[in-house]
Design a protein around this motif. Structure first.
Motif, PDB file in Angstrom:
ATOM      1  N   PHE A 276      28.910  18.961  58.760  1.00  0.00           N
ATOM      2  CA  PHE A 276      28.657  19.710  59.340  1.00  0.00           C
ATOM      3  C   PHE A 276      27.922  20.887  58.503  1.00  0.00           C
ATOM      4  O   PHE A 276      28.340  20.924  57.661  1.00  0.00           O
ATOM      5  N   ILE A 277      27.160  21.299  58.653  1.00  0.00           N
ATOM      6  CA  ILE A 277      26.407  22.638  58.584  1.00  0.00           C
ATOM      7  C   ILE A 277      26.639  24.009  59.816  1.00  0.00           C
ATOM      8  O   ILE A 277      26.452  24.435  58.951  1.00  0.00           O
TER       9      ILE A 277
ATOM     10  N   GLN B 257      32.738  29.866  67.024  1.00  0.00           N
ATOM     11  CA  GLN B 257      33.642  30.061  66.228  1.00  0.00           C
ATOM     12  C   GLN B 257      34.719  29.031  67.821  1.00  0.00           C
ATOM     13  O   GLN B 257      36.257  28.380  66.719  1.00  0.00           O
ATOM     14  N   THR B 258      34.776  28.416  68.655  1.00  0.00           N
ATOM     15  CA  THR B 258      35.147  27.553  69.121  1.00  0.00           C
ATOM     16  C   THR B 258      35.765  25.487  68.484  1.00  0.00           C
ATOM     17  O   THR B 258      36.374  25.529  67.986  1.00  0.00           O
ATOM     18  N   GLY B 259      34.401  25.605  68.130  1.00  0.00           N
ATOM     19  CA  GLY B 259      34.178  24.003  66.666  1.00  0.00           C
ATOM     20  C   GLY B 259      35.330  24.941  65.654  1.00  0.00           C
ATOM     21  O   GLY B 259      35.623  23.972  65.930  1.00  0.00           O
ATOM     22  N   LEU B 260      35.348  25.915  64.970  1.00  0.00           N
ATOM     23  CA  LEU B 260      36.003  26.573  63.835  1.00  0.00           C
ATOM     24  C   LEU B 260      37.365  25.656  64.407  1.00  0.00           C
ATOM     25  O   LEU B 260      37.987  25.364  63.466  1.00  0.00           O
ATOM     26  N   ASP B 261      37.218  27.049  65.290  1.00  0.00           N
ATOM     27  CA  ASP B 261      39.036  26.368  66.603  1.00  0.00           C
ATOM     28  C   ASP B 261      39.430  25.380  65.905  1.00  0.00           C
ATOM     29  O   ASP B 261      40.555  25.167  65.829  1.00  0.00           O
ATOM     30  N   MET B 262      38.617  24.476  66.829  1.00  0.00           N
ATOM     31  CA  MET B 262      39.372  22.467  66.640  1.00  0.00           C
ATOM     32  C   MET B 262      39.144  22.237  65.686  1.00  0.00           C
ATOM     33  O   MET B 262      40.491  21.308  65.548  1.00  0.00           O
TER      34      MET B 262
ATOM     35  N   LEU C  47      31.972  27.919  56.141  1.00  0.00           N
ATOM     36  CA  LEU C  47      32.637  27.907  54.778  1.00  0.00           C
ATOM     37  C   LEU C  47      33.207  26.453  54.429  1.00  0.00           C
ATOM     38  O   LEU C  47      32.129  25.377  53.615  1.00  0.00           O
ATOM     39  N   ALA C  48      33.721  26.362  54.444  1.00  0.00           N
ATOM     40  CA  ALA C  48      34.750  24.789  55.008  1.00  0.00           C
ATOM     41  C   ALA C  48      34.121  23.846  55.631  1.00  0.00           C
ATOM     42  O   ALA C  48      34.456  22.680  55.393  1.00  0.00           O
TER      43      ALA C  48
END
Length: 124
Positions: free
Chosen positions: A30-31, A35-40, A46-47
């Protein structure tokens, strides 16, 4: 006033959509994620690059994506059924539907990445 109500409803609607972009290189990582995707995924931007596509979907989700992949590449988009994915912390998240589409480079012939939108997700 009406415009601000519509805008706030639109923002609430978008907050239900986890949007993720995945490279099409030999290792599909994943590139980008909103924010919702990061929360999920319970991760940071960065990670995010350490997460591969095969880690996102469960077995049935991977099968659905693989069976529909030729359609996705030919038509440019695909609708996937409801499913379950796993966060980096090992928690399961369900989603009602997923959409996948290819993102093209500026030349409009080269595929840059695949984008996914997981609709109405929640931890289970």
């Amino acid at each position: 006033m009406y415009t601000s109500i519509l805008l706030s409803q639109y923002c609430i609607l978008l907050s239900q959509y986890a949007i993720l972009c995945c490279s099409l290189k030999s290792q599909q990582v994943f590139i980008f994620a909103n924010q919702t995707g990061l929360d999920m995924l319970e991760t940071t931007l960065l990670a995010l690059q350490d997460i591969t596509l095969d880690k996102l979907f469960d077995e049935s989700g991977r099968k659905a994506l693989c069976s529909d992949f030729p359609n996705l590449m030919q038509q440019g988009f695909s609708c996937l059924p409801a499913g379950i994915c796993m966060s980096t912390m090992g928690r399961h998240a369900s989603y009602e539907q997923a959409f996948a589409w290819k993102v093209l480079e500026a030349d409009e012939t080269t595929v840059h990445c695949l984008a996914f939108s997981l609709v109405n997700w929640s931890f289970v």
